[in-house]
Design a protein around this motif. Structure first.
Motif, PDB file in Angstrom:
ATOM      1  N   ARG A 132      24.294  70.808  67.816  1.00  0.00           N
ATOM      2  CA  ARG A 132      23.242  71.091  66.967  1.00  0.00           C
ATOM      3  C   ARG A 132      22.287  71.729  67.986  1.00  0.00           C
ATOM      4  NH1 ARG A 132      20.935  65.625  64.768  1.00  0.00           N
ATOM      5  NH2 ARG A 132      19.978  66.816  63.194  1.00  0.00           N
ATOM      6  N   LEU A 133      21.443  72.644  67.377  1.00  0.00           N
ATOM      7  CA  LEU A 133      20.249  73.186  68.184  1.00  0.00           C
ATOM      8  C   LEU A 133      19.222  72.241  68.570  1.00  0.00           C
ATOM      9  CD1 LEU A 133      19.262  75.877  69.619  1.00  0.00           C
ATOM     10  CD2 LEU A 133      18.437  76.557  67.608  1.00  0.00           C
ATOM     11  N   SER A 155      16.119  66.899  70.273  1.00  0.00           N
ATOM     12  CA  SER A 155      15.869  66.781  71.564  1.00  0.00           C
ATOM     13  C   SER A 155      14.371  66.293  71.628  1.00  0.00           C
ATOM     14  CB  SER A 155      15.978  68.141  72.158  1.00  0.00           C
ATOM     15  OG  SER A 155      15.220  68.169  73.311  1.00  0.00           O
ATOM     16  N   VAL A 156      14.092  65.313  72.682  1.00  0.00           N
ATOM     17  CA  VAL A 156      12.834  64.595  72.911  1.00  0.00           C
ATOM     18  C   VAL A 156      12.608  64.864  74.474  1.00  0.00           C
ATOM     19  CG1 VAL A 156      11.471  62.598  72.915  1.00  0.00           C
ATOM     20  CG2 VAL A 156      13.120  63.126  71.186  1.00  0.00           C
ATOM     21  N   ASP A 157      11.426  65.248  74.833  1.00  0.00           N
ATOM     22  CA  ASP A 157      11.079  65.503  76.197  1.00  0.00           C
ATOM     23  C   ASP A 157      10.492  64.265  76.798  1.00  0.00           C
ATOM     24  OD1 ASP A 157      10.227  66.959  78.805  1.00  0.00           O
ATOM     25  OD2 ASP A 157       8.548  66.107  78.241  1.00  0.00           O
ATOM     26  N   GLU A 158      11.388  63.913  77.925  1.00  0.00           N
ATOM     27  CA  GLU A 158      10.847  62.685  78.582  1.00  0.00           C
ATOM     28  C   GLU A 158      10.608  62.781  80.057  1.00  0.00           C
ATOM     29  OE1 GLU A 158      14.538  60.428  77.844  1.00  0.00           O
ATOM     30  OE2 GLU A 158      14.006  59.633  75.801  1.00  0.00           O
ATOM     31  N   SER A 159      10.307  64.220  80.407  1.00  0.00           N
ATOM     32  CA  SER A 159      10.091  64.582  81.598  1.00  0.00           C
ATOM     33  C   SER A 159       8.486  64.585  82.052  1.00  0.00           C
ATOM     34  CB  SER A 159      10.656  65.787  82.311  1.00  0.00           C
ATOM     35  OG  SER A 159      10.126  66.869  81.300  1.00  0.00           O
ATOM     36  N   GLY A 160       7.656  64.419  80.852  1.00  0.00           N
ATOM     37  CA  GLY A 160       6.195  64.587  81.247  1.00  0.00           C
ATOM     38  C   GLY A 160       5.915  66.250  81.601  1.00  0.00           C
ATOM     39  N   TYR A 161       6.609  66.873  80.715  1.00  0.00           N
ATOM     40  CA  TYR A 161       6.333  68.521  80.699  1.00  0.00           C
ATOM     41  C   TYR A 161       4.908  68.615  80.343  1.00  0.00           C
ATOM     42  CZ  TYR A 161       7.836  73.247  80.382  1.00  0.00           C
ATOM     43  OH  TYR A 161       7.911  74.641  80.797  1.00  0.00           O
ATOM     44  N   PRO A 162       4.129  69.547  80.746  1.00  0.00           N
ATOM     45  CA  PRO A 162       3.052  70.000  80.314  1.00  0.00           C
ATOM     46  C   PRO A 162       2.564  70.079  78.809  1.00  0.00           C
ATOM     47  CG  PRO A 162       3.539  71.197  82.231  1.00  0.00           C
ATOM     48  CD  PRO A 162       4.793  70.701  81.725  1.00  0.00           C
ATOM     49  N   TYR A 212      23.093  70.726  71.972  1.00  0.00           N
ATOM     50  CA  TYR A 212      23.372  69.301  72.281  1.00  0.00           C
ATOM     51  C   TYR A 212      24.761  69.133  71.479  1.00  0.00           C
ATOM     52  CZ  TYR A 212      19.214  69.022  74.716  1.00  0.00           C
ATOM     53  OH  TYR A 212      18.151  69.236  75.479  1.00  0.00           O
ATOM     54  N   ASP A 213      25.895  68.440  72.217  1.00  0.00           N
ATOM     55  CA  ASP A 213      26.969  67.875  71.197  1.00  0.00           C
ATOM     56  C   ASP A 213      26.911  66.432  70.948  1.00  0.00           C
ATOM     57  OD1 ASP A 213      27.669  66.543  73.630  1.00  0.00           O
ATOM     58  OD2 ASP A 213      29.431  67.828  74.190  1.00  0.00           O
ATOM     59  N   GLU A 214      27.786  65.959  70.565  1.00  0.00           N
ATOM     60  CA  GLU A 214      27.445  64.408  70.060  1.00  0.00           C
ATOM     61  C   GLU A 214      27.608  63.453  71.057  1.00  0.00           C
ATOM     62  OE1 GLU A 214      31.107  65.000  67.916  1.00  0.00           O
ATOM     63  OE2 GLU A 214      30.279  64.753  65.866  1.00  0.00           O
ATOM     64  N   ALA A 215      28.176  63.889  72.273  1.00  0.00           N
ATOM     65  CA  ALA A 215      27.987  62.983  73.501  1.00  0.00           C
ATOM     66  C   ALA A 215      26.932  63.156  74.394  1.00  0.00           C
ATOM     67  CB  ALA A 215      29.347  63.351  74.281  1.00  0.00           C
ATOM     68  N   GLY A 216      25.748  64.181  73.852  1.00  0.00           N
ATOM     69  CA  GLY A 216      24.670  64.409  74.500  1.00  0.00           C
ATOM     70  C   GLY A 216      24.821  65.540  75.467  1.00  0.00           C
ATOM     71  N   ASN A 217      26.056  65.950  75.696  1.00  0.00           N
ATOM     72  CA  ASN A 217      26.008  67.166  76.635  1.00  0.00           C
ATOM     73  C   ASN A 217      25.368  68.347  76.176  1.00  0.00           C
ATOM     74  OD1 ASN A 217      27.904  65.731  78.113  1.00  0.00           O
ATOM     75  ND2 ASN A 217      29.474  65.980  76.839  1.00  0.00           N
ATOM     76  N   ARG A 218      24.688  69.113  76.913  1.00  0.00           N
ATOM     77  CA  ARG A 218      23.743  70.260  76.636  1.00  0.00           C
ATOM     78  C   ARG A 218      24.471  71.506  77.341  1.00  0.00           C
ATOM     79  NH1 ARG A 218      18.112  70.798  79.854  1.00  0.00           N
ATOM     80  NH2 ARG A 218      19.692  71.748  81.465  1.00  0.00           N
ATOM     81  N   GLN A 219      24.322  72.672  76.255  1.00  0.00           N
ATOM     82  CA  GLN A 219      24.698  74.063  76.651  1.00  0.00           C
ATOM     83  C   GLN A 219      23.755  74.906  76.334  1.00  0.00           C
ATOM     84  OE1 GLN A 219      28.523  76.603  75.447  1.00  0.00           O
ATOM     85  NE2 GLN A 219      29.009  74.413  75.343  1.00  0.00           N
ATOM     86  N   ARG A 246       8.087  75.354  75.474  1.00  0.00           N
ATOM     87  CA  ARG A 246       9.484  74.712  74.772  1.00  0.00           C
ATOM     88  C   ARG A 246       9.208  74.241  73.354  1.00  0.00           C
ATOM     89  NH1 ARG A 246      10.735  69.693  78.631  1.00  0.00           N
ATOM     90  NH2 ARG A 246      12.781  69.874  77.282  1.00  0.00           N
ATOM     91  N   PHE A 247       9.981  74.946  72.728  1.00  0.00           N
ATOM     92  CA  PHE A 247       9.815  74.334  71.024  1.00  0.00           C
ATOM     93  C   PHE A 247      11.108  73.311  70.705  1.00  0.00           C
ATOM     94  CE2 PHE A 247       8.307  78.458  71.556  1.00  0.00           C
ATOM     95  CZ  PHE A 247       6.934  78.406  71.054  1.00  0.00           C
ATOM     96  N   LEU A 248      10.844  72.232  70.462  1.00  0.00           N
ATOM     97  CA  LEU A 248      11.943  71.237  70.321  1.00  0.00           C
ATOM     98  C   LEU A 248      11.979  70.639  68.736  1.00  0.00           C
ATOM     99  CD1 LEU A 248      11.064  68.665  73.175  1.00  0.00           C
ATOM    100  CD2 LEU A 248      12.405  70.796  73.291  1.00  0.00           C
ATOM    101  N   ASP A 249      13.324  70.620  68.431  1.00  0.00           N
ATOM    102  CA  ASP A 249      13.530  69.849  67.294  1.00  0.00           C
ATOM    103  C   ASP A 249      13.638  68.360  67.545  1.00  0.00           C
ATOM    104  OD1 ASP A 249      14.659  68.734  65.024  1.00  0.00           O
ATOM    105  OD2 ASP A 249      16.113  70.121  64.487  1.00  0.00           O
TER     106      ASP A 249
END
Lengths: 249, 414
Positions: B313-314, B330-337, B394-401, B323-326
């Motif tokens: 999934r995108l 995908s959820v940001d957990e890094s404290g991005y500005p 992101y695939d089902e296992a959470g791997n990112r491409q 960063r434009f997130l769906d």
């Protein structure tokens, strides 16, 4: 009082007025030279004079004397041929150094917090004193250009060595060797001055091994001779009074 | 008439007073770096910064923090910008409010310029030591020769404490530990003061006597030679000899005190180690892309093909550090500005898992005020009106491409 009458009434008064003129002219000359020479040197010497990590044994040694002998040569031409005053080079360098120190202390340190031990100016005074003395003792443009210009180039590096040598002590930093000056350039971040624009240790002067500073100084001295001639004649041209009619005097 | 004039004068004076007072009380700090002014195509098509992390948001003087992450050197590098064959990893901060205690690309220390390859991804880290208190916008940055500074995302960091407590100890190879903040300062002042005093002495030797008017008269009268006395010559000789003696002895003494010195170190570092990215199993074709000026949204029609063995999934579109997130993916957990993060900014017409072997054409919309705030919309006024960015699947296992996109952009004004 008619126009033909003198403004002074006694010799003592004339001397007093003359001395007042002396100080006024010297004051004005000092600050005009300071402004012009400072801008000229910042534009031509620029980073080589601003930062210790640019003060290398090749290009700094070569460039700084060549671009800084200009105003001394021109002001010497005016002061010597018009007044037999042999302090043209020294007054220029005094002005330049004062301007540079004000700039480095108030702007570089006061506003942007670069430590002064990283951005102090180069010392040009030894060459300036020798240049003035040679003109005074020889009374010749050719002699001053050839001997004085060469000396100006040759004295630059040794004249600065006591200040710069402590910063060329090597240091090991995260597995790399660099000098303390390199480390200053790395530590004190300059966003507008990336490392690659640093023009240091470039060129093909490899035959002399590690002793390239004297060769660079000689080269600088030779070019300074030519620049001296050029700017001395600029100075002479600017100091001419042909545009003032004798009837006006 | 006079009454009107007086009134205008009085009001002008009051206005001037108000202006001066306002200027005195409102003095905002200029702390940013003009990152929004940089041409949009420069930020979108050169260096793509991602996985950024600022280790601290508040740091005391003398303490350290890091900026780390990865950057992708875009293979569609614009023609108008020189290739990053000579580049320097920098940080965008307002002067040396931090010192750069270390910087690494691919694990190698990079105090000097480096050569980067197009199409490669590199890991980087910059270690910063806090020096000057205040709130500072701290950016990653890549200077490229012939291209200028390419600024990355920035985050506000607060430095607490007092600058007078800052120390920068360094141990030299000769075994001496010095504080680089103040090292050699007294020596510098001493030599400059000494030479300045000598210059002043020479000047005042001549200035104590009549200078301009009488000397000019004498020169005009052909008596120039009488103006230099034998005492003058002796004094001049003393100055010249004294100068040479001081230069020679001070150089000798310095060489004795510092017998080991080395030249400045310079040169390009090559062979930076890029990250081995996983083989790409997703291909994306941009069928068209438009930027809707009134809606501050970019719409892309993408044909996505999954050649891998897991449904994908995108989750994110990243361009120029925005960063434009769906949020469903995908959820940001890094404290991005915050200003660079559109947490719900990515909409996909059909973002259900794309099974292996399948191909699907979708409408993707990246919308946020950041398009305007960060002046990315100005892309439509660039000479080469193309956009580029990174898509993260992101695939089902959470791997990112990571997949790059690069295509023409058509503006829509209605």
């Amino acid at each position: 009082m008619s126009a033909s009458q003198s403004a002074v009434r006694s010799r003592a008064e004339a001397v007093k007025v003359s001395r007042t003129f002396d100080w006024l002219i010297l004051f004005t000359l000092f600050f005009v030279v300071l402004g012009g020479y400072h801008i000229h040197y910042m534009l031509t010497g620029g980073d080589w004079d601003f930062w210790t990590d640019w003060k290398d044994r090749r290009l700094w040694v070569t460039v700084a004397p060549i671009v800084s002998i200009t105003f001394p040569a021109a002001v010497q031409a005016c002061l010597w041929w018009r007044y037999r005053l042999p302090f043209g080079a020294v007054v220029c360098v005094l002005g330049l150094l004062l301007g540079e120190w004000v700039n480095r202390y108030l702007n570089f340190w006061g506003w942007t917090y670069f430590p002064v031990n990283f951005c102090f100016p180069s010392n040009l005074m030894p060459g300036a004193i020798v240049l003035d003395v040679i003109l005074m003792l020889g009374g010749s443009v050719t002699l001053t250009a050839v001997v004085g210009g060469l000396a100006y180039g040759l004295l630059f590096y040794p004249g600065n060595w006591p200040v710069i040598a402590p910063l060329h002590v090597p240091v090991e930093y995260n597995g790399m060797m660099m000098t303390l000056a390199d480390l200053q350039g790395y530590h004190y971040v300059r966003t507008g001055t990336p490392e690659y624009i640093r023009m240091v240790e470039k060129g093909t002067l490899r035959t002399f091994g590690k002793d390239v500073a004297p060769v660079s100084a000689f080269f600088s001295g030779f070019v300074s001779i030519i620049i001296y001639f050029l700017w001395h004649f600029f100075g002479k041209w600017f100091a001419q009074t042909t545009f003032i009619s004798s009837d006006d005097l | 008439m006079k009454l009107i004039k007086d009134k205008v004068a009085k009001l002008s004076f009051v206005a001037l007073l108000i202006t001066v007072t306002a200027a005195m009380f409102y003095v905002p700090t200029a702390s940013a770096h003009g990152e929004k002014s940089q041409a949009a195509f420069m930020r979108m098509r050169t260096i793509h910064w991602f996985d950024m992390n600022w280790s601290k948001e508040e740091v005391a003087v003398n303490d350290t923090m890091t900026i780390s992450g990865k950057f992708f050197v875009f293979q569609g590098w614009p023609e108008t910008v020189d290739k990053p064959e000579i580049s320097f990893l920098n940080v965008g901060i307002p002067g040396p409010v931090f010192i750069r205690a270390g910087s690494w690309v691919g694990g190698q220390l990079v105090p000097r310029s480096v050569s980067l390859e197009l199409g490669e991804t590199y890991e980087f880290k910059v270690l910063l030591k806090a020096r000057r208190p205040g709130d500072w916008h701290v950016h990653s940055m890549m200077n490229v020769q012939g291209g200028g500074p390419i600024i990355g995302p920035g985050k506000w960091v607060t430095i607490t404490g007092s600058m007078k407590d800052f120390v920068n100890p360094v141990t030299t190879l000769t075994g001496e530990t010095i504080n680089l903040e103040t090292y050699n300062l007294e020596n510098t002042y001493f030599w400059h003061a000494l030479w300045y005093a000598l210059g002043l002495a020479w000047l005042f030797y001549w200035a104590r006597k009549p200078m301009f008017v009488p000397r000019s008269i004498a020169v005009e009268a052909g008596k120039a030679d009488s103006l230099i006395t034998s005492t003058d010559k002796k004094v001049a000789l003393a100055f010249a000899v004294g100068t040479l003696v001081i230069v020679a002895t001070s150089m000798g003494a310095t060489n004795e005190k510092y017998p080991i010195t080395t030249p400045l170190q310079a040169g390009l570092l090559r062979g930076m180690k890029p990250i081995e990215m996983p083989a790409r199993t997703i291909s994306v074709k941009v069928d068209d892309a438009t930027y809707r000026v009134p809606g501050r949204a970019m719409q892309m029609t993408l044909t996505i093909t999954n050649n891998g063995d897991s449904a994908v999934r995108l989750g994110e579109f990243n361009t120029a550090g925005v960063r434009f997130l769906d949020p469903a993916v995908s959820v940001d957990e890094s404290g991005y500005p915050d200003d660079l993060l559109a947490e719900e900014g990515l909409t996909v017409s059909d973002n259900s898992p794309l099974a292996p072997g399948q191909s699907r054409t979708v409408q993707v919309t990246a919308s946020d005020a950041a398009w305007e705030v960060y002046r990315l919309a100005d892309l439509i006024y660039d000479p080469d009106s193309r956009f580029a960015g990174l898509l993260f699947f992101y695939d089902e296992a959470g791997n990112r491409q990571m997949i790059t996109v690069d295509a023409p952009l058509i503006p829509s004004f209605i």
